[in-house]
Scaffold this active site. Structure first.
Site, mmCIF file in Angstrom:
data_model
loop_
_atom_site.group_PDB
_atom_site.id
_atom_site.type_symbol
_atom_site.label_atom_id
_atom_site.label_comp_id
_atom_site.label_asym_id
_atom_site.label_seq_id
_atom_site.Cartn_x
_atom_site.Cartn_y
_atom_site.Cartn_z
ATOM 1 N N TYR A 1 2.227 10.148 -1.274
ATOM 2 C CA TYR A 1 3.559 10.701 -1.038
ATOM 3 C C TYR A 1 4.419 9.804 -0.146
ATOM 4 C CZ TYR A 1 1.258 12.464 3.202
ATOM 5 O OH TYR A 1 0.553 12.578 4.359
ATOM 6 N N ASP B 1 7.431 7.791 -1.551
ATOM 7 C CA ASP B 1 8.719 8.443 -1.753
ATOM 8 C C ASP B 1 9.288 9.054 -0.478
ATOM 9 O OD1 ASP B 1 8.632 7.967 -4.554
ATOM 10 O OD2 ASP B 1 7.221 9.631 -4.759
ATOM 11 N N HIS B 2 8.489 9.202 0.538
ATOM 12 C CA HIS B 2 8.900 9.937 1.755
ATOM 13 C C HIS B 2 8.708 9.089 2.998
ATOM 14 C CE1 HIS B 2 9.165 13.222 4.705
ATOM 15 N NE2 HIS B 2 9.766 13.881 3.748
ATOM 16 N N PHE B 3 9.453 8.278 3.360
ATOM 17 C CA PHE B 3 10.595 7.588 2.759
ATOM 18 C C PHE B 3 10.173 6.141 2.627
ATOM 19 C CE2 PHE B 3 12.278 11.165 5.174
ATOM 20 C CZ PHE B 3 13.048 11.808 4.224
#
Length: 161
Positions: free
Chosen positions: A30, A33-35
């Site tokens: 994750y 995408d984060h971040f």
């Protein structure tokens, strides 16, 4: 698919409290995408870590009597710091109230510098067999799987049991 948000249980006093850790690594999917330019553990994942520690405390307290533990309510959730790759989040949960089907806990996640997150969680627990009799003896299977996972997270308890 299971998303395990704890690496190890470090302290456990059934009926009272638990301490567990989660080491955040850059390989967590994750984080892409984060971040991408500022990878941090999402707040909901921090909350999930506190839920999972609380769940293990309840299972240890009741000796896995009711195999399903779900998050019923979150109160007073406060985020105060980012958890970044390389950080170790130390999660603590303490039972405040425990009755036949629900448990209220004070939970916190700590970094070296202090509190990163805190919340009051209300968890509900139940038997699969009572709610869904057509599923056969799902409780026994679920209980066995939970105990196997618990022994991996807390080998100290497995050695004394």
């Amino acid at each position: 698919m299971r998303f395990r948000q704890l690496d190890r249980i470090t302290e456990l006093v059934p009926g009272e409290r638990i301490t567990a850790i989660k080491a955040l690594t850059l390989s967590e999917e994750y984080l892409e995408d984060h971040f991408p330019r500022f990878p941090v553990m999402p707040g909901v994942v921090m909350l999930e870590s506190m839920f999972q520690a609380s769940m293990w405390l309840i299972h240890a307290t009741e000796e896995f009597r009711l195999p399903i533990v779900t998050l019923k309510e979150c109160r007073n959730v406060k985020y105060s710091d980012f958890v970044q790759p390389g950080d170790v989040l130390r999660v603590e949960a303490q039972i405040l109230k425990h009755d036949e089907t629900s448990t209220t806990l004070k939970t916190q996640g700590f970094l070296e510098d202090g509190v990163a997150v805190g919340a009051r969680l209300i968890l509900e627990r139940y038997s699969i067999n009572e709610r869904h009799p057509a599923r056969g003896d799902a409780d026994s299977y679920t209980r066995r799987r939970l105990i196997e996972e618990f022994r991996l997270l807390y080998p100290k308890r497995a050695a004394t049991a």
